[in-house]
Motif scaffolding. Sequence first.
Motif, mmCIF file in Angstrom:
data_model
loop_
_atom_site.group_PDB
_atom_site.id
_atom_site.type_symbol
_atom_site.label_atom_id
_atom_site.label_comp_id
_atom_site.label_asym_id
_atom_site.label_seq_id
_atom_site.Cartn_x
_atom_site.Cartn_y
_atom_site.Cartn_z
ATOM 1 N N ASP A 104 -45.389 -92.487 -68.665
ATOM 2 C CA ASP A 104 -45.077 -92.332 -67.243
ATOM 3 C C ASP A 104 -43.604 -92.585 -66.962
ATOM 4 O O ASP A 104 -43.065 -93.652 -67.291
ATOM 5 N N MET A 105 -42.948 -91.610 -66.343
ATOM 6 C CA MET A 105 -41.547 -91.690 -65.924
ATOM 7 C C MET A 105 -40.572 -91.778 -67.098
ATOM 8 O O MET A 105 -39.388 -92.019 -66.917
ATOM 9 N N THR A 106 -41.093 -91.567 -68.313
ATOM 10 C CA THR A 106 -40.243 -91.408 -69.493
ATOM 11 C C THR A 106 -40.371 -89.974 -69.992
ATOM 12 O O THR A 106 -39.405 -89.223 -70.001
ATOM 13 N N LEU A 107 -41.594 -89.580 -70.371
ATOM 14 C CA LEU A 107 -41.843 -88.201 -70.784
ATOM 15 C C LEU A 107 -42.319 -87.322 -69.635
ATOM 16 O O LEU A 107 -42.053 -86.121 -69.622
ATOM 17 N N ILE A 108 -43.062 -87.904 -68.697
ATOM 18 C CA ILE A 108 -43.616 -87.113 -67.600
ATOM 19 C C ILE A 108 -43.315 -87.757 -66.246
ATOM 20 O O ILE A 108 -43.180 -88.978 -66.148
ATOM 21 N N ASP A 109 -43.212 -86.907 -65.227
ATOM 22 C CA ASP A 109 -43.130 -87.400 -63.851
ATOM 23 C C ASP A 109 -44.552 -87.443 -63.310
ATOM 24 O O ASP A 109 -45.071 -86.450 -62.802
ATOM 25 N N SER A 110 -45.170 -88.591 -63.449
ATOM 26 C CA SER A 110 -46.575 -88.733 -63.066
ATOM 27 C C SER A 110 -46.761 -89.090 -61.596
ATOM 28 O O SER A 110 -47.893 -89.234 -61.137
ATOM 29 N N ARG A 111 -45.673 -89.211 -60.846
ATOM 30 C CA ARG A 111 -45.789 -89.636 -59.453
ATOM 31 C C ARG A 111 -46.648 -88.697 -58.598
ATOM 32 O O ARG A 111 -47.533 -89.182 -57.872
ATOM 33 N N PRO A 112 -46.442 -87.376 -58.655
ATOM 34 C CA PRO A 112 -47.283 -86.517 -57.807
ATOM 35 C C PRO A 112 -48.766 -86.623 -58.144
ATOM 36 O O PRO A 112 -49.620 -86.681 -57.251
ATOM 37 N N GLY A 113 -49.081 -86.655 -59.434
ATOM 38 C CA GLY A 113 -50.477 -86.743 -59.845
ATOM 39 C C GLY A 113 -51.109 -88.072 -59.487
ATOM 40 O O GLY A 113 -52.252 -88.125 -59.020
ATOM 41 N N ILE A 114 -50.382 -89.157 -59.712
ATOM 42 C CA ILE A 114 -50.931 -90.479 -59.412
ATOM 43 C C ILE A 114 -51.091 -90.655 -57.902
ATOM 44 O O ILE A 114 -52.076 -91.246 -57.443
ATOM 45 N N LYS A 115 -50.145 -90.122 -57.137
ATOM 46 C CA LYS A 115 -50.297 -90.172 -55.681
ATOM 47 C C LYS A 115 -51.578 -89.476 -55.256
ATOM 48 O O LYS A 115 -52.374 -90.017 -54.457
ATOM 49 N N ASP A 154 -47.993 -93.808 -51.534
ATOM 50 C CA ASP A 154 -46.539 -93.675 -51.621
ATOM 51 C C ASP A 154 -45.898 -94.953 -52.145
ATOM 52 O O ASP A 154 -44.923 -94.902 -52.900
ATOM 53 N N LEU A 155 -46.444 -96.091 -51.756
ATOM 54 C CA LEU A 155 -45.941 -97.363 -52.272
ATOM 55 C C LEU A 155 -46.337 -97.547 -53.735
ATOM 56 O O LEU A 155 -45.526 -97.976 -54.557
ATOM 57 N N ALA A 156 -47.568 -97.207 -54.053
ATOM 58 C CA ALA A 156 -48.068 -97.407 -55.419
ATOM 59 C C ALA A 156 -47.219 -96.677 -56.450
ATOM 60 O O ALA A 156 -46.956 -97.212 -57.538
ATOM 61 N N ILE A 157 -46.766 -95.485 -56.122
ATOM 62 C CA ILE A 157 -46.020 -94.718 -57.124
ATOM 63 C C ILE A 157 -44.578 -95.191 -57.288
ATOM 64 O O ILE A 157 -43.868 -94.709 -58.167
#
Length: 209
Positions: A14-25, A42-45
Amino acid sequence: MAMHPALTVGFDLDMTLIDSRPGIKAAFEALSAATGVYVDADLAITRLGPPLADELAHWFPAEDIPAIAETYRNEIYPVHAITGSPALPGARESIAAIHGVGGRAVVVTAKYKRNAERHLEHLDIAADAVVGDLWAEGKGAALIEHGATVYVGDHIGDVRGARTAGALSVAVATGPVGAAELRAAGADVVLADLTEFPEWFEGYVREAA
């Protein structure tokens, strides 16, 4: 004792190889809808890195977290988080640089292993092994087991994992922690993002030779 190739590089996910923020949100919003419990996605990501249970503790009673985590990981996450999470710039090229010299790339992440594998499969990122459910110093054992001499991550916890394994800590400032804080935490190398990794890695291999 197991024998390892001459060069193995570990990567956080997470946030190294992939931008997981949209999916995790999207996954947290779905979890909130399914449970009727408000989760500020929004806070969690902004807090990605530590284990899922750490984030769930902000929203759910402790006794409910194991069951909620199970639902999130196995029912909600695969449906809502995988396709919406892109590779970060330079991710595939960084793995290719390692494979280009006959090395191995191992993903060591706090994420549930099967979901980490789903991300890599969806994005065609060719990791040689995936180890999940490990955080900070806990990552050290997996790095040692796989013979990793370099660990690349975006969080102070990743720096601690590298240190525990006696590996070189390479930090990328693509996650929630800035470059100055990563340096202060003891990262040996700080890159803006993985687009800088192949050139750095070429020099690292040359010096090692």
